[in-house]
Every structure is written in C-alpha cells, then in structure tokens.
Design an enzyme around this catalytic site. Structure first.
Site, PDB file in Angstrom:
ATOM      1  N   ILE A   1       0.817  -1.130   0.045  1.00  0.00           N
ATOM      2  CA  ILE A   1       0.011   0.196  -0.063  1.00  0.00           C
ATOM      3  C   ILE A   1       1.037   1.309   0.176  1.00  0.00           C
ATOM      4  O   ILE A   1       2.108   1.168   0.540  1.00  0.00           O
ATOM      5  CB  ILE A   1      -1.101   0.012   1.113  1.00  0.00           C
ATOM      6  CG1 ILE A   1      -0.186   0.139   2.621  1.00  0.00           C
ATOM      7  CG2 ILE A   1      -2.119  -1.101   1.051  1.00  0.00           C
ATOM      8  CD1 ILE A   1      -1.301  -0.186   3.692  1.00  0.00           C
ATOM      9  N   PRO A   2       0.458   2.389  -0.384  1.00  0.00           N
ATOM     10  CA  PRO A   2       1.251   3.492  -0.631  1.00  0.00           C
ATOM     11  C   PRO A   2       1.892   4.032   0.466  1.00  0.00           C
ATOM     12  O   PRO A   2       2.922   4.847   0.358  1.00  0.00           O
ATOM     13  CB  PRO A   2       0.340   4.595  -1.376  1.00  0.00           C
ATOM     14  CG  PRO A   2      -0.548   3.614  -2.310  1.00  0.00           C
ATOM     15  CD  PRO A   2      -0.884   2.480  -1.370  1.00  0.00           C
ATOM     16  N   CYS A   3       1.179   3.842   1.694  1.00  0.00           N
ATOM     17  CA  CYS A   3       1.785   4.549   2.886  1.00  0.00           C
ATOM     18  C   CYS A   3       2.565   3.660   3.628  1.00  0.00           C
ATOM     19  O   CYS A   3       3.275   3.968   4.367  1.00  0.00           O
ATOM     20  CB  CYS A   3       0.660   4.749   3.858  1.00  0.00           C
ATOM     21  SG  CYS A   3      -0.502   3.545   4.114  1.00  0.00           S
ATOM     22  N   ASP A   4       3.094   2.597   2.913  1.00  0.00           N
ATOM     23  CA  ASP A   4       4.024   1.610   3.582  1.00  0.00           C
ATOM     24  C   ASP A   4       5.246   2.109   3.292  1.00  0.00           C
ATOM     25  O   ASP A   4       5.745   2.327   1.865  1.00  0.00           O
ATOM     26  CB  ASP A   4       3.876   0.064   3.288  1.00  0.00           C
ATOM     27  CG  ASP A   4       4.718  -0.617   3.987  1.00  0.00           C
ATOM     28  OD1 ASP A   4       4.271  -1.216   4.907  1.00  0.00           O
ATOM     29  OD2 ASP A   4       5.947  -0.875   3.472  1.00  0.00           O
TER      30      ASP A   4
ATOM     31  N   MET B   1      -3.710   7.880  -0.125  1.00  0.00           N
ATOM     32  CA  MET B   1      -3.163   6.602   0.590  1.00  0.00           C
ATOM     33  C   MET B   1      -1.846   6.934   0.934  1.00  0.00           C
ATOM     34  O   MET B   1      -1.131   6.108   1.649  1.00  0.00           O
ATOM     35  CB  MET B   1      -3.357   5.485  -0.160  1.00  0.00           C
ATOM     36  CG  MET B   1      -4.814   5.111  -0.560  1.00  0.00           C
ATOM     37  SD  MET B   1      -5.159   3.756  -1.486  1.00  0.00           S
ATOM     38  CE  MET B   1      -4.699   2.352  -0.598  1.00  0.00           C
TER      39      MET B   1
END
Lengths: 151, 167
Positions: free
Chosen positions: A103-106, A123
């Site tokens: 996911i983009p926030c990781d 995100m």
C-alpha cells in the site's frame, strides 16, 4: 528516556482522530515495544487483524507493517493473511513481500512506485496525519466486500 | 457515579476531544471538563448524535444516554450551523440533503449510496466520499459540521470508487 519518535507516536495514538476510531471499534493499540507497535484493525466480519509496525524515525519516515500472530508472537503465516479477489489480495501479498503491505503509505512498498504519488494521493504517508493514515487505509481494505477472512 | 464517555468535535476543526465525565454533570460543565472553548458563545450550539435539534447546556449528560450500561458514548458537536447541506456527486449527478452537523460521514455515505444513488451493498462498500476539490477522504467517524467553517453550512463530496493499488 523515551525517544522523540516514540513520543510523537504516543501523541498520535492519544490524539482525538485515532481515539475516535478506537471508540468506534475500528482499530486499537495492543502493545508498544519501541520501535515496534502491535495495532489491531477490525475487518467487516468483526474479526481483528493484528499488525506489527516498525516505526523507526516516526513520523518523518513512513512505517512498515506486517500481519502478526499474537498468540505465537510471530509473523502471521501467509496462508492466514487476509484474502480477496481484487484490492485486498493486492495489498496483502506475501508473495511480493512477507514483511510489508503493498500500500502507498508503507515505507517498503512506496519504494520504486513514484506513480502512486499521483495515482493514490489519499493513501500516501503523511507525517501530519501519522499512524492514523496507515490504519485508515487498512481499515478501508478490511471493510471491503472484497475481503475474505483467512481459513 | 456513572461515567460517560464524551466525544466532542468542532465546526471547522479536525480536533477531537475525548474524555470520561460524571453523568450527573450538565452538558456545559462536561464540555468545560473536556477543555472545550467558546461554549455558548458566538451563536455556537451543542448537538448530540441522534437528535435533530441542539441540546441545552443545562441538560444533564446522563439524559443524553439511551442505554443504562457503563461505557456509554455520547457524541457531541459544537458549532454555529444548525443544519449542513450535503451535496454528493456521482457520475455527474448531484444529490443533496440537509443533516444535523453532528451527523457522521458514515451516515452520509449510507444515505448517498443506499438512498440517493441506490447502489447495491457491494458497490456501496467499494465507494468512498471524497471532498470536492481535493483528495481528502474524511474518516467515517468525522462529523460533517467539522467540514464547514461555521458560516457556510454546506459540504460537497464526490462519491468515488476505491482504486486497486498495482504497478
């Protein structure tokens, strides 16, 4: 003495935005052992997915998280990861990396995915929003009808 | 002493105040305990979730609780808008309805997907409310009054699909 990044994390989980979701039963902190934290997120079937976060240099550096087996105090077996036919399986993909969510926030997943910055702006990791951003993204995924609980 | 959890949100603010108060307190006293500012000033009213009209600052907190169990939660809103006009656009069509400012985004989503655009439950869960003109997607627990400035009592959303992350 508590480090600055741990202080920042504690302030964020004590903030109204995070607590508001906790009161509604959407997520909650189970344990903090810096620089790690165990946070559960409720799925649409009412089950809780436990995530183990790595939070070094929070919040300037994005966190990374992996599904966690609280009983065994070990990474959750890939066979027990959340599944789905579309975006859930794309996000929970141990074949890509068993130590992070796609996911983009990781912190790990965003590497090499510059296109995500304009494809999924809501995100992305945002230090101002803090850990609330990550758990909200996971909460949206686990609330999806695409989500299927692992056997 | 019956303790009741209060969740307070303000017009125009992302801030959320959360605290446990004695149910015997009045709403005004409870808000002070929480550290709320501008109580009863500048035309600011207090709303409680589940009620259309504002509540009196003199009402007891326990009178706002529906059940008798410990651990009750009362969600309050402090602001000047008596109603918020919500506009939701999907596929070029806009539907509108007024809600009390204490109404949570989750409820507006339910109205928009189920009543306004008559989506199936599956389609409804695959769409999210996004503020017009940006990429902000307020939390399901966000009160719509927090998304106003207290003078223009309106909020506009696009109803957009969740996108799969790939690439």
């Amino acid at each position: 003495m508590t480090s600055l990044d741990e202080q920042a994390f504690q302030a964020d989980v004590d903030s109204g935005a995070f607590l508001n979701g906790s009161i509604s039963g959407r997520w909650g902190v189970e344990q903090v052992d810096w620089p790690h934290a165990l946070i559960w997120v409720r799925a649409r079937d009412g089950s809780h997915l436990l995530l183990r976060f790595e939070l070094t240099n929070y919040p300037q550096t994005a966190p990374t998280a992996r599904p966690w087996d609280g009983a065994q105090n070990a990474p959750l077996a890939p066979a027990r990861w959340p599944r789905g036919e579309a975006r859930v399986s794309a996000a929970f993909n141990p074949n890509w990396n068993a130590g992070a969510l796609y996911i983009p926030c990781d912190r790990i997943a965003i590497q090499g995915h510059e296109a995500w910055r304009h494809q999924h702006p809501s995100m992305l990791w945002d230090p101002a929003a803090g850990i609330h951003r990550y758990v909200r993204v996971v909460s949206d995924l686990l609330g999806s009808p695409d989500y299927v609980d692992a056997p | 002493m019956k303790t009741i959890k209060i969740v307070l949100q303000y017009e125009g603010a992302a801030q959320v105040l959360v605290g446990d108060v004695d149910g015997q307190l009045s709403v005004g006293e409870a808000l002070k305990v929480l550290g709320a500012k501008d109580i009863g000033e500048g035309g600011r009213l207090v709303f409680v979730e589940g009620h259309e009209a504002p509540v009196s600052l003199n009402a007891s907190v326990k009178s706002l609780v529906k059940g008798k169990d410990e651990g009750e939660v009362v969600r309050l809103h402090l602001g000047r808008c008596k109603k918020v006009m919500v506009n939701v656009t999907f596929n070029g069509v806009t539907k509108s309805r007024e809600f009390p400012p204490v109404t949570r985004v989750e409820h507006v989503h339910q109205w928009a997907t189920h009543n306004a655009f008559e989506m199936s439950p599956r389609d409804a869960a695959e769409h999210v409310l996004e503020l017009v003109g940006g990429d902000e997607r307020p939390d399901p627990d966000t009160q719509i009054g927090t998304l106003t400035d207290g003078t223009v009592c309106a909020v506009s959303f696009d109803l957009v699909p969740f996108k799969r992350v790939e690439g």
